[in-house]
Design a protein around this motif. Sequence first.
Motif, PDB file in Angstrom:
ATOM      1  N   ASP A  66       0.918  -1.211   0.034  1.00 38.46           N
ATOM      2  CA  ASP A  66      -0.029   0.029  -0.169  1.00 38.46           C
ATOM      3  C   ASP A  66       0.884   1.238  -0.017  1.00 38.46           C
ATOM      4  N   ARG A  67       0.959   2.002  -1.107  1.00 39.84           N
ATOM      5  CA  ARG A  67       1.691   3.139  -1.122  1.00 39.84           C
ATOM      6  C   ARG A  67       1.038   4.598  -0.629  1.00 39.84           C
ATOM      7  N   ARG A  68       0.132   4.668   0.176  1.00 36.25           N
ATOM      8  CA  ARG A  68      -0.729   5.436   0.893  1.00 36.25           C
ATOM      9  C   ARG A  68      -0.066   5.502   2.371  1.00 36.25           C
ATOM     10  N   THR A  69       0.606   4.556   2.920  1.00 36.65           N
ATOM     11  CA  THR A  69       1.020   4.840   4.384  1.00 36.65           C
ATOM     12  C   THR A  69       2.457   4.729   4.385  1.00 36.65           C
ATOM     13  N   SER A  70       3.100   5.691   5.157  1.00 38.41           N
ATOM     14  CA  SER A  70       4.259   5.928   5.550  1.00 38.41           C
ATOM     15  C   SER A  70       4.839   4.746   6.542  1.00 38.41           C
ATOM     16  N   TRP A  71       6.082   4.180   5.963  1.00 36.90           N
ATOM     17  CA  TRP A  71       6.638   3.222   6.888  1.00 36.90           C
ATOM     18  C   TRP A  71       8.258   3.565   7.278  1.00 36.90           C
ATOM     19  N   TRP A  72       8.857   3.293   8.262  1.00 33.19           N
ATOM     20  CA  TRP A  72      10.041   3.671   8.696  1.00 33.19           C
ATOM     21  C   TRP A  72      10.736   2.486   9.411  1.00 33.19           C
ATOM     22  N   GLN A  73      12.389   2.464   9.120  1.00 33.61           N
ATOM     23  CA  GLN A  73      12.934   1.459   9.974  1.00 33.61           C
ATOM     24  C   GLN A  73      14.392   2.225  10.204  1.00 33.61           C
ATOM     25  N   LEU A  74      15.026   1.571  11.217  1.00 37.09           N
ATOM     26  CA  LEU A  74      16.196   2.208  11.823  1.00 37.09           C
ATOM     27  C   LEU A  74      17.533   1.772  10.745  1.00 37.09           C
ATOM     28  N   THR A  75      18.261   2.552  10.737  1.00 35.75           N
ATOM     29  CA  THR A  75      19.439   2.458   9.605  1.00 35.75           C
ATOM     30  C   THR A  75      20.607   1.870  10.717  1.00 35.75           C
ATOM     31  N   ARG A  76      20.586   2.007  11.829  1.00 38.10           N
ATOM     32  CA  ARG A  76      21.562   1.504  12.552  1.00 38.10           C
ATOM     33  C   ARG A  76      20.919   1.486  14.153  1.00 38.10           C
ATOM     34  N   ARG A  77      21.746   0.364  14.630  1.00 38.56           N
ATOM     35  CA  ARG A  77      21.324  -0.114  16.151  1.00 38.56           C
ATOM     36  C   ARG A  77      21.655   0.571  17.490  1.00 38.56           C
ATOM     37  N   SER A  78      23.118   1.285  17.392  1.00 35.62           N
ATOM     38  CA  SER A  78      23.568   1.905  18.459  1.00 35.62           C
ATOM     39  C   SER A  78      24.489   3.239  18.010  1.00 35.62           C
ATOM     40  N   PHE A  79      24.850   3.875  19.132  1.00 34.08           N
ATOM     41  CA  PHE A  79      25.152   5.338  19.234  1.00 34.08           C
ATOM     42  C   PHE A  79      26.255   5.246  20.247  1.00 34.08           C
ATOM     43  N   THR A  80      27.410   5.882  20.056  1.00 28.66           N
ATOM     44  CA  THR A  80      28.237   6.045  21.126  1.00 28.66           C
ATOM     45  C   THR A  80      29.210   7.456  20.721  1.00 28.66           C
ATOM     46  N   TRP A  81      29.404   8.301  21.804  1.00 31.19           N
ATOM     47  CA  TRP A  81      30.127   9.359  21.680  1.00 31.19           C
ATOM     48  C   TRP A  81      30.499   9.987  22.821  1.00 31.19           C
ATOM     49  N   SER A  82      31.468  10.779  22.871  1.00 31.94           N
ATOM     50  CA  SER A  82      31.931  11.406  24.206  1.00 31.94           C
ATOM     51  C   SER A  82      32.145  13.108  23.865  1.00 31.94           C
ATOM     52  N   SER A  83      31.946  13.797  25.003  1.00 34.37           N
ATOM     53  CA  SER A  83      31.779  15.206  24.539  1.00 34.37           C
ATOM     54  C   SER A  83      33.387  15.689  24.185  1.00 34.37           C
ATOM     55  N   GLU A  84      34.343  14.922  24.555  1.00 30.67           N
ATOM     56  CA  GLU A  84      35.787  15.313  24.399  1.00 30.67           C
ATOM     57  C   GLU A  84      36.079  14.977  22.926  1.00 30.67           C
ATOM     58  N   ASP A  85      35.327  14.242  22.109  1.00 34.57           N
ATOM     59  CA  ASP A  85      35.405  14.121  20.593  1.00 34.57           C
ATOM     60  C   ASP A  85      35.233  15.398  19.947  1.00 34.57           C
ATOM     61  N   PHE A  86      34.631  16.587  20.462  1.00 38.67           N
ATOM     62  CA  PHE A  86      34.488  17.731  19.828  1.00 38.67           C
ATOM     63  C   PHE A  86      35.351  18.929  20.039  1.00 38.67           C
ATOM     64  N   GLU A  87      35.843  19.760  18.953  1.00 44.15           N
ATOM     65  CA  GLU A  87      36.793  20.729  19.318  1.00 44.15           C
ATOM     66  C   GLU A  87      35.920  21.736  19.404  1.00 44.15           C
ATOM     67  N   SER A  88      34.727  21.897  18.859  1.00 42.88           N
ATOM     68  CA  SER A  88      33.831  23.121  18.841  1.00 42.88           C
ATOM     69  C   SER A  88      33.346  23.030  20.171  1.00 42.88           C
ATOM     70  N   PRO A  89      33.567  24.238  20.915  1.00 46.56           N
ATOM     71  CA  PRO A  89      32.961  24.450  22.174  1.00 46.56           C
ATOM     72  C   PRO A  89      31.393  24.149  22.385  1.00 46.56           C
ATOM     73  N   SER A  90      30.756  24.673  21.165  1.00 45.97           N
ATOM     74  CA  SER A  90      29.280  24.479  21.270  1.00 45.97           C
ATOM     75  C   SER A  90      28.925  22.876  20.894  1.00 45.97           C
ATOM     76  N   ASP A  91      29.633  22.442  20.038  1.00 47.23           N
ATOM     77  CA  ASP A  91      29.389  20.969  19.725  1.00 47.23           C
ATOM     78  C   ASP A  91      29.470  20.162  20.993  1.00 47.23           C
TER      79      ASP A  91
END
Length: 178
Positions: A66-91
């Motif tokens: 059915d092309r009248r409905t909008s379906w979605w799926q994940l492209t990935r399952r996990s996320f990892t980060w550290s604030s130390e990864d960013f040089e920009s103070p705002s990021d």
Amino acid sequence: MEDITVITAISHPLRRRIIDRLLLHGPTQVGTFARMLDAQVGSISHHLRMLQKAGVVEQVDDPSGDRRTSWWQLTRRSFTWSSEDFESPSDALLAREAQRANVRNQLDRLQRWYRVSAASEWEGFNTDTVAWATQDELLDLQARVGRMLDEWSSGIDREDGQERTPVYFFAHGFPTEV
């Protein structure tokens, strides 16, 4: 390193619930999200577009064709980060706030569990340890736990007729004083 757009996209509470829903149920229709998350279809669509822009979800064909409905799926399952990864103070500030929001979410879930656990047939668990480690050894632990969780969750046969309930697991590893 995660892009800051991904971190800010997944940090919104409703978007986090959308991601959790997709992790548990796979591809989902917008109307189903709206009913399950008690939100308006327009709001769900907006948040899905924000997650799509960050590369976290993608639109897929309706399984019934059915092309009248909008379906979605994940492209990935996990996320990892550290604030130390960013040089920009705002990021770095955005990444730190996302870390705080993530910890609040984890603790809120834990507190909700403890409020209802006495009436539940299920037993949860907690575990912790203290050990000596280098930064590389801690990163190795993170990778091992991630692989173990992926293996564990992908090995569950949801079609075997057993009754299941969503299970939430979280762990933290960090330097400490003793």
